[in-house]
Motif scaffolding. Structure first.
Motif, short mmCIF file in Angstrom:
data_model
loop_
_atom_site.label_atom_id
_atom_site.label_comp_id
_atom_site.label_asym_id
_atom_site.label_seq_id
_atom_site.Cartn_x
_atom_site.Cartn_y
_atom_site.Cartn_z
N VAL A 152 0.85 -1.19 0.00
CA VAL A 152 0.00 0.00 0.00
C VAL A 152 0.89 1.24 0.00
O VAL A 152 1.84 1.34 0.78
CB VAL A 152 -0.94 0.02 1.22
N ILE A 153 0.54 2.20 -0.88
CA ILE A 153 1.26 3.47 -0.97
C ILE A 153 0.25 4.58 -0.77
O ILE A 153 -0.82 4.58 -1.39
CB ILE A 153 1.95 3.63 -2.34
N VAL A 154 0.58 5.55 0.08
CA VAL A 154 -0.30 6.70 0.34
C VAL A 154 0.39 7.97 -0.15
O VAL A 154 1.56 8.19 0.15
CB VAL A 154 -0.64 6.83 1.83
N ASN A 155 -0.33 8.79 -0.91
CA ASN A 155 0.19 10.08 -1.36
C ASN A 155 -0.44 11.20 -0.53
O ASN A 155 -1.67 11.36 -0.51
CB ASN A 155 -0.11 10.30 -2.84
N LEU A 156 0.39 11.97 0.16
CA LEU A 156 -0.07 13.08 1.00
C LEU A 156 0.57 14.37 0.48
O LEU A 156 1.66 14.74 0.91
CB LEU A 156 0.32 12.87 2.46
N SER A 157 -0.09 15.07 -0.41
CA SER A 157 0.46 16.33 -0.93
C SER A 157 -0.10 17.52 -0.16
O SER A 157 -0.68 18.44 -0.74
CB SER A 157 0.16 16.46 -2.43
N PHE A 158 0.07 17.50 1.15
CA PHE A 158 -0.31 18.63 1.98
C PHE A 158 0.74 18.76 3.09
O PHE A 158 1.58 17.88 3.28
CB PHE A 158 -1.70 18.46 2.59
N ALA A 159 0.68 19.85 3.81
CA ALA A 159 1.62 20.06 4.91
C ALA A 159 1.01 21.01 5.92
O ALA A 159 0.16 21.83 5.60
CB ALA A 159 2.94 20.64 4.38
N THR A 160 1.46 20.87 7.17
CA THR A 160 1.07 21.79 8.22
C THR A 160 2.32 22.17 9.01
O THR A 160 3.18 21.31 9.24
CB THR A 160 0.03 21.16 9.17
N THR B 249 5.76 21.28 -4.91
CA THR B 249 6.10 19.95 -4.40
C THR B 249 4.89 19.02 -4.34
O THR B 249 5.04 17.81 -4.30
CB THR B 249 6.74 20.04 -3.00
N SER B 250 3.68 19.60 -4.33
CA SER B 250 2.48 18.76 -4.40
C SER B 250 2.51 17.86 -5.62
O SER B 250 2.00 16.73 -5.58
CB SER B 250 1.22 19.64 -4.48
N PHE B 251 3.10 18.36 -6.71
CA PHE B 251 3.07 17.63 -7.97
C PHE B 251 4.39 16.91 -8.26
O PHE B 251 4.51 16.20 -9.25
CB PHE B 251 2.68 18.59 -9.09
N ALA B 252 5.37 17.09 -7.36
CA ALA B 252 6.57 16.27 -7.41
C ALA B 252 6.33 14.95 -6.69
O ALA B 252 6.80 13.89 -7.12
CB ALA B 252 7.75 17.01 -6.78
N ALA B 253 5.57 15.00 -5.59
CA ALA B 253 5.32 13.80 -4.79
C ALA B 253 4.71 12.65 -5.59
O ALA B 253 5.13 11.49 -5.44
CB ALA B 253 4.44 14.15 -3.58
N PRO B 254 3.71 12.88 -6.45
CA PRO B 254 3.10 11.74 -7.15
C PRO B 254 4.05 11.02 -8.10
O PRO B 254 3.83 9.85 -8.42
CB PRO B 254 1.93 12.38 -7.92
N LEU B 255 5.12 11.67 -8.54
CA LEU B 255 6.10 10.98 -9.36
C LEU B 255 6.81 9.91 -8.54
O LEU B 255 7.10 8.80 -9.03
CB LEU B 255 7.13 11.96 -9.95
N VAL B 256 7.08 10.21 -7.28
CA VAL B 256 7.71 9.22 -6.40
C VAL B 256 6.70 8.14 -6.04
O VAL B 256 7.05 6.94 -5.97
CB VAL B 256 8.27 9.91 -5.13
N THR B 257 5.43 8.50 -5.86
CA THR B 257 4.40 7.48 -5.62
C THR B 257 4.34 6.51 -6.79
O THR B 257 4.30 5.28 -6.60
CB THR B 257 3.03 8.16 -5.42
#
Length: 556
Positions: free
Chosen positions: A369-377, A511-519
């Motif tokens: 299972v892989i989870v993509n979290l393109s948010f931050a706090t 970076t929101s749209f960089a993360a899915p490439l790694v996913t």
């Protein structure tokens, strides 16, 4: 000799005079905009302590604040309120009176003194909460909770008889009494109860933890930090009061350097070595779970920004992420979605928890299972941290956006400023735990450059006009570095639009749209027959950027 000795002594006295004043305690340790702060220091010579003001300054990040002063026992206490946030405007205007959200340094100096490397070394930390935050209370294991799981929780219990805190200044004591009155009629109701069954031993967030929440009245929001402090002092961590929202990284800084070229996306695919993958003969099912603005069908997210100096509206967030994952991922058996974030990009933590716990439950099927979290706090949210930790304990790979440079814009002028973004900043501590799962923090690089210009959080940014370079974003201190860099500028069909209806695809960057490439790369990793999750070096060829050729040992 005497003149030289005199000069040395004068210099020594001056250095002592300019030294930072020791801070003994900060109350509360977390404070929202507009909140009251109390700082305890030892008495000072040649300084007058008075409620109308004192010749001392409290520095939080890059901003100095003028406190009142009051003797309390053998110590002095400095009190002041953070400024209230300015009303939202369109376009948004940054409120420079407020310190950067998240964990920031605090230094007390004589008035008029400026920060230096030596004074900054004596820093104490204070967590700056997001403005207008809500409140959450968690109960672990119904048998030993503070309240029956089927009954509302009243915040007045934080001020129940029998609890006495440490001595406070008159200002803080008065505010605590007003808070006690204000919360008497505030009941919190259950907002999350695990639905996936018992996944971990007693006390797990995904197994037997009830989360209750509610909104605070305006007169209480500013002093949410005092409620947190009351809870921690009275219950020793068995109860948590915390903000209940996280924020997506916005679309990034202005796209003035990111101009569209023919085959713009092809530069990204070349940079990561995208090519058809020879899949292992034994195809393993993979579940990709995106927690974002997309529910699998619709995406109403919009973000007002600029592109090449002109107003621009970025439409859709999770939908674009889904497109990018599917472009990189060769084969996957299942896509799952949790729409935890609204059209403005505000994400509810309880919905994020639900999505992460669903991912934990999906591991039972024996599929990776892989989870993509393109948010931050910027807030080190204890409940979100536990949810990510339990996902990693279950063996889930969690890919998160590192955060963009505009996240901390105009906050680099001080030695105390610090730029935080979670879950990305938990990568180091989570790595030390040696969990079966792995947390990846993905930074952004401008594709097509032999020496890429990075535009993730902490990096300096420049603009160039008429041959002259001007800095637009100073470099900032960050808690962690990205796990891996990936291209982060794409032209995609906006959600709800068919290609023939939209001859000009929309721009998406950050970076929101960089993360899915790694996913997507992790899906390739599984489909190539690998076991376990890759280390950062197993996703790179010669530098820190993602390169899919490394997965098949085909690095050039």
């Amino acid at each position: 000799m005497n003149q030289a000795l005199t000069a040395v002594l004068i210099a020594l006295l001056l250095s002592v005079a300019r030294a930072a004043i020791p801070v003994e305690e900060i109350y509360p340790s977390q404070v929202a905009p507009g909140g009251l702060i109390e700082i305890t220091i030892p008495p000072q010579r040649d300084v007058i302590c008075r409620r109308s003001g004192t010749p001392l300054s409290v520095w939080i990040g890059s901003r100095p604040y003028a406190p009142a002063c009051e003797p309390l026992g053998a110590d002095w206490v400095l009190t002041f309120r953070l400024p209230k946030p300015q009303p939202e405007t369109s376009p948004p205007v940054r409120d420079l009176r407020l310190p950067q959200e998240g964990l920031q340094g605090v230094v007390v100096l004589p008035a008029g003194e400026r920060l230096t490397a030596s004074t900054a070394a004596t820093v104490r930390n204070l967590a700056i909460l997001p403005p207008g935050a809500g409140v959450l209370v968690i109960q672990k294991n119904g048998k030993r909770g503070l309240f029956p799981s089927n009954r509302p929780f009243n915040l007045s219990i934080l001020f129940a008889p029998g609890f006495r805190g440490s001595n406070h200044s008159a200002a803080v004591s008065d505010q605590l009494r007003r808070l006690e009155e204000s919360v008497r009629d505030i009941d919190l109701k259950t907002v999350y109860q695990p639905s996936v069954g018992k996944l971990f031993p007693d006390g797990s967030l995904c197994g037997d933890t009830v989360v209750q929440g509610g909104q605070l009245p305006d007169e209480v929001k500013a002093d949410l930090g005092m409620l947190i402090e009351q809870a921690e002092r009275k219950y020793g961590g068995s109860i948590v009061v915390a903000p209940d929202t996280a924020k997506q990284p916005p679309g990034g800084q202005e796209g003035q350097m990111l101009r569209r070229t023919e085959g713009g996306n092809e530069l990204a695919w070349q940079a990561i070595g995208l090519a058809p993958l020879v899949i292992s003969q034994r195809i393993r099912p993979v579940t990709v779970h995106t927690i974002d603005t997309f529910d699998g069908t619709t995406d109403n997210y919009t973000h007002q920004t600029q592109l090449n100096g002109l107003p621009y509206t970025m439409r859709g967030h999770g939908r674009a992420i889904d497109q990018l994952i599917r472009t990189v991922a060769p084969v996957t058996s299942r896509f799952e979605y949790t729409p935890a974030c609204d059209a403005k990009g505000t994400c509810r933590v309880v919905q994020i928890i639900e999505g992460l716990c669903q991912a934990v439950a999906a591991v039972r099927s024996q599929a990776p299972v892989i989870v993509n979290l393109s948010f931050a706090t910027p807030y080190d949210h204890p409940i979100l941290r536990q949810a990510v930790q339990e996902a990693l304990q279950a063996g889930v790979a969690v890919v998160t956006a590192y955060g963009n440079s505009d996240r901390c814009a105009l906050r680099a002028s001080s030695l105390l400023d610090y730029c935080n973004a979670y879950p990305a900043d938990w990568t180091t501590t989570m790595e030390e735990k040696k969990y079966p799962g792995r947390l990846y923090a993905v930074g952004a690089s401008e594709q097509g450059n032999a020496t890429p210009q990075n535009f993730q959080r902490g990096e300096a940014r420049w603009s160039r006009e008429n041959g002259q370079a001007t800095i637009t974003q100073h470099r900032m201190s960050v808690a962690t570095q990205p796990t891996v860099l990936a291209p982060a500028f794409f032209w995609l069909t906006p959600p709800g639009m068919q290609a023939q209806e939209s001859p000009s695809p929309g721009a998406y960057w950050g970076t929101s749209f960089a993360a899915p490439l790694v996913t997507g790369a992790l899906v390739r990793w599984v489909q190539s027959g690998h076991q376990g999750w890759p280390t950062p070096s197993q996703l790179q060829c010669r530098d820190a950027r993602l390169d899919l050729r490394r997965i098949t040992d085909a690095c050039p």
